[in-house]
Design an enzyme around this catalytic site. Structure first.
Site, mmCIF file in Angstrom:
data_model
loop_
_atom_site.group_PDB
_atom_site.id
_atom_site.type_symbol
_atom_site.label_atom_id
_atom_site.label_comp_id
_atom_site.label_asym_id
_atom_site.label_seq_id
_atom_site.Cartn_x
_atom_site.Cartn_y
_atom_site.Cartn_z
ATOM 1 N N TRP A 188 0.866 -1.185 0.000
ATOM 2 C CA TRP A 188 0.000 0.000 0.000
ATOM 3 C C TRP A 188 0.904 1.237 0.000
ATOM 4 O O TRP A 188 1.888 1.296 0.735
ATOM 5 C CB TRP A 188 -0.919 0.065 1.228
ATOM 6 C CG TRP A 188 -1.665 1.379 1.238
ATOM 7 C CD1 TRP A 188 -2.722 1.717 0.450
ATOM 8 C CD2 TRP A 188 -1.361 2.553 2.012
ATOM 9 N NE1 TRP A 188 -3.094 3.015 0.693
ATOM 10 C CE2 TRP A 188 -2.280 3.553 1.648
ATOM 11 C CE3 TRP A 188 -0.381 2.849 2.980
ATOM 12 C CZ2 TRP A 188 -2.265 4.841 2.220
ATOM 13 C CZ3 TRP A 188 -0.364 4.121 3.542
ATOM 14 C CH2 TRP A 188 -1.306 5.111 3.163
ATOM 15 N N GLU A 229 -3.017 -2.864 -2.648
ATOM 16 C CA GLU A 229 -4.177 -2.318 -1.918
ATOM 17 C C GLU A 229 -4.610 -0.941 -2.411
ATOM 18 O O GLU A 229 -3.935 0.056 -2.210
ATOM 19 C CB GLU A 229 -3.817 -2.214 -0.427
ATOM 20 C CG GLU A 229 -4.981 -1.703 0.419
ATOM 21 C CD GLU A 229 -4.636 -1.585 1.903
ATOM 22 O OE1 GLU A 229 -3.456 -1.758 2.269
ATOM 23 O OE2 GLU A 229 -5.555 -1.291 2.686
ATOM 24 N N LYS A 231 -7.144 2.517 -2.678
ATOM 25 C CA LYS A 231 -7.839 3.430 -1.759
ATOM 26 C C LYS A 231 -8.430 4.529 -2.631
ATOM 27 O O LYS A 231 -7.814 4.934 -3.613
ATOM 28 C CB LYS A 231 -6.791 3.999 -0.789
ATOM 29 C CG LYS A 231 -7.328 4.868 0.324
ATOM 30 C CD LYS A 231 -6.228 5.111 1.381
ATOM 31 C CE LYS A 231 -6.747 5.934 2.537
ATOM 32 N NZ LYS A 231 -5.781 6.014 3.647
ATOM 33 N N ASP A 262 -9.849 -3.071 1.391
ATOM 34 C CA ASP A 262 -9.894 -2.502 2.738
ATOM 35 C C ASP A 262 -11.274 -1.886 2.931
ATOM 36 O O ASP A 262 -11.706 -1.035 2.144
ATOM 37 C CB ASP A 262 -8.786 -1.450 2.893
ATOM 38 C CG ASP A 262 -8.706 -0.879 4.302
ATOM 39 O OD1 ASP A 262 -9.753 -0.476 4.846
ATOM 40 O OD2 ASP A 262 -7.595 -0.807 4.852
ATOM 41 N N HIS A 265 -11.773 1.937 2.641
ATOM 42 C CA HIS A 265 -11.176 2.650 1.511
ATOM 43 C C HIS A 265 -12.148 3.038 0.406
ATOM 44 O O HIS A 265 -11.734 3.352 -0.697
ATOM 45 C CB HIS A 265 -10.035 1.824 0.908
ATOM 46 C CG HIS A 265 -8.797 1.873 1.736
ATOM 47 N ND1 HIS A 265 -7.582 1.413 1.291
ATOM 48 C CD2 HIS A 265 -8.583 2.350 2.974
ATOM 49 C CE1 HIS A 265 -6.668 1.582 2.228
ATOM 50 N NE2 HIS A 265 -7.255 2.148 3.265
ATOM 51 N N HIS A 289 -8.645 -6.216 4.246
ATOM 52 C CA HIS A 289 -8.300 -5.434 5.422
ATOM 53 C C HIS A 289 -9.623 -5.063 6.067
ATOM 54 O O HIS A 289 -10.308 -4.141 5.615
ATOM 55 C CB HIS A 289 -7.532 -4.169 5.042
ATOM 56 C CG HIS A 289 -6.060 -4.379 4.976
ATOM 57 N ND1 HIS A 289 -5.161 -3.356 4.807
ATOM 58 C CD2 HIS A 289 -5.320 -5.511 5.102
ATOM 59 C CE1 HIS A 289 -3.937 -3.849 4.813
ATOM 60 N NE2 HIS A 289 -4.004 -5.152 4.978
ATOM 61 N N ASP A 297 -12.392 9.036 8.641
ATOM 62 C CA ASP A 297 -11.378 8.092 9.108
ATOM 63 C C ASP A 297 -11.707 6.692 8.617
ATOM 64 O O ASP A 297 -12.851 6.255 8.690
ATOM 65 C CB ASP A 297 -11.305 8.083 10.635
ATOM 66 C CG ASP A 297 -10.301 7.043 11.120
ATOM 67 O OD1 ASP A 297 -9.129 7.142 10.726
ATOM 68 O OD2 ASP A 297 -10.698 6.115 11.841
ATOM 69 N N ASP A 299 -10.191 3.902 9.759
ATOM 70 C CA ASP A 299 -9.563 2.882 10.614
ATOM 71 C C ASP A 299 -10.071 2.825 12.043
ATOM 72 O O ASP A 299 -9.276 2.793 12.975
ATOM 73 C CB ASP A 299 -8.044 3.102 10.619
ATOM 74 C CG ASP A 299 -7.454 3.039 9.227
ATOM 75 O OD1 ASP A 299 -7.395 1.941 8.677
ATOM 76 O OD2 ASP A 299 -7.073 4.106 8.688
ATOM 77 N N ASP A 329 -7.285 -4.143 9.923
ATOM 78 C CA ASP A 329 -6.509 -2.912 9.721
ATOM 79 C C ASP A 329 -7.237 -1.734 10.352
ATOM 80 O O ASP A 329 -8.137 -1.155 9.745
ATOM 81 C CB ASP A 329 -6.290 -2.666 8.221
ATOM 82 C CG ASP A 329 -5.466 -1.403 7.981
ATOM 83 O OD1 ASP A 329 -4.895 -0.866 8.955
ATOM 84 O OD2 ASP A 329 -5.400 -0.951 6.819
HETATM 85 C C1 RNT Z 1 -3.888 2.791 4.653
HETATM 86 C C2 RNT Z 1 -3.968 1.333 4.349
HETATM 87 C C3 RNT Z 1 -2.853 0.497 4.889
HETATM 88 C C4 RNT Z 1 -2.398 0.913 6.262
HETATM 89 C C5 RNT Z 1 -1.390 0.002 6.877
HETATM 90 C C6 RNT Z 1 -0.756 0.577 8.090
HETATM 91 O O1 RNT Z 1 -5.014 3.478 4.323
HETATM 92 O O2 RNT Z 1 -5.186 0.825 4.780
HETATM 93 O O3 RNT Z 1 -3.207 -0.839 4.833
HETATM 94 O O4 RNT Z 1 -3.466 1.069 7.132
HETATM 95 O O5 RNT Z 1 -0.481 -0.360 5.937
HETATM 96 ZN ZN ZN Z 2 -5.507 -1.275 4.749
#
Ligand code: RNT
Ligand code: ZN
Length: 422
Positions: A188, A229, A231, A262, A265, A289, A297, A299, A329
């Site tokens: 990523w 990955e 986003k 993810d 994302h 993820h 946010d 995460d 994640d």
């Molecule tokens: C970031 C990605 C990635 C990170 C990690 C720390 O938006 O999701 O996977 O969160 O690599």
């Molecule tokens: Zn991620």
């Protein structure tokens, strides 16, 4: 009645509730026990890592909160992970970022890392009988300070990150070889722009070229699998992300790589659950993820909400357990970090169990007969079946705390270990 008897009794009556729906509860638990979740090391120290560059967290990643007791050393992080693993039923995995290498106080730059810097982690994983996954760290570094890495206009900077990512694949292969369990190495990068670009094309062309350079070296897929990955937007890259969904979907398909989905994302109402059966028509395997987006946010700690249930359901109902690698994640620095790991992982397992207890055959029969009334009625009724009793029994049978009993253990750990970290 002791706890074991109580959990056992509730379980037998739960099993009876599922029987008329042709749901085999014992088989569900067997399947659940065979699904490893890759625990992300970075929840333990707010994506800090153990390098000695003094660079702050970058790439648009922000860990808010200052809950005391975060791990300051690899040994502390491993101790916290061990505590966490003892509170979660089943055998799981560790997902390590390259910045968590052990460099003995030396400044080892990202283009210099070798498997030797990860020996302690690998030995620890072996001792604990768990597999490992790996990630290049293309952020929190002076050469990523302007927001570009593999797509950087400067060739020398691109090459620095190409070298880093290539080394990460080699480390992934060393991990896979030593542990005898395939490692998934996920790339990523944060590359993108806050405001409208004049050129959306050139950075993407450079990224494709850099990725091809990274993946040029053949590494046995038994040892290491490569994932990329996407986003859609991030903090500081609101207007343009080089590695967008379409970019990496095309890349993964044409280069036979794993695509990483993810959950944080995408646009807020866009769910990765629906993408799973779409991309698996064309890709052999993917990585997830599992995360939770809240407004800007991506995460937050994973909770047992509809989004999570839908993701688990799509993996299980479609028979994709073997083709979907599941990682977590998220990072929350405002609560106890061991609790954050435990809550998210237990929730993911509970979602998988809920999915495994779904009367899928009955739902599909109704759907195929055009009886959408029955489908909806059943989908809603199963929500109040005694799934909690099955979960409790599973925890009990795996010798981990039942219900919220894990919390007392975390509080005790906080008192005796975490609070001493000043
Ligand atoms: C970031 C990605 C990635 C990170 C990690 C720390 O938006 O999701 O996977 O969160 O690599
Ligand atoms: Zn991620």
């Amino acid at each position: 009645m002791n706890l074991r008897n109580r959990a056992g009794k509730a379980f037998s009556s739960a099993r009876e509730c599922y029987a008329p729906l042709d749901v085999n509860v014992d088989r569900a638990l067997q399947t659940l026990a065979g699904i490893p979740i890759s625990l992300h090391c970075w929840q333990g120290d707010d994506v800090g890592g153990f390098e000695n560059f003094g660079t702050a967290l970058g790439g648009g990643l922000v860990a808010t909160g200052n809950y005391p007791g975060k791990a300051r050393t690899p040994d502390e992080l491993r101790a916290d992970l061990e505590k966490t693993l003892s509170l979660i039923p089943g055998k799981h995995r560790l997902n390590l970022h390259a910045c968590y290498g052990e460099f003995g106080g030396k400044k080892v730059d990202r283009d210099e890392i070798t498997p030797a810097h990860f020996q302690n982690w690998i030995a620890w994983a072996r001792q604990n009988g768990i597999g490992m996954d790996f990630n290049p760290t293309c952020f929190s570094h002076p050469k990523a300070a302007d927001g570009f890495t593999l797509s950087h206009p400067d060739r020398a900077i691109r090459h620095f990150w190409i070298e880093h990512c290539l080394r990460c694949r080699e480390i992934g292969a060393a991990i896979g070889g030593t542990l005898g369990k395939t490692c998934v190495t996920n790339v990523w990068i944060p590359d993108g722009l806050k405001d409208t670009p004049a050129d959306r094309k050139a950075p993407r062309a450079r990224l494709a070229e850099s990725l091809d350079a990274i993946f040029q070296k053949t590494i046995s897929p038994k040892l290491n699998l490569d994932a990329v990955e996407p986003k859609l937007f991030g903090i500081g890259s609101e207007s343009y992300v080089v590695g967008s969904h379409e970019f990496y979907l095309g890349y993964a398909l044409s280069r036979k790589k794993l695509l990483t989905l993810d959950a944080g994302h995408y646009h807020p109402t866009e769910s990765i659950a629906d993408k799973i059966s779409a991309v698996l028509q064309f890709l052999p395997e993917i990585l997830l993820h599992v995360s939770r987006g809240v407004r800007w946010d991506s995460d937050h700690v994973v909770i047992l909400n509809d989004d999570l249930l839908a993701i688990a359901r799509e993996i299980v109902a479609n028979g994709f357990v073997e083709r979907v690698h599941i990682g977590l994640d998220y990072f929350d620095a405002s609560i106890n970090r061991v609790a954050a790991w435990t809550i998210g992982t237990r929730n993911l397992l509970r979602a998988l169990l809920f999915a495994l207890l779904e009367p899928t055959d009955k739902l599909r029969a109704a759907e195929n007969a055009g009886d959408y009334t029955t489908r909806l009625a059943l989908q809603e009724e199963i929500k109040s079946l005694p799934f909690g009793a099955v979960w409790d029994f599973y925890c009990e049978s795996k010798n981990v705390p039942v219900g919220d009993a894990w919390l007392a253990e975390v509080k005790q750990y906080e008192k005796t270990v975490l609070s001493k970290r000043k």
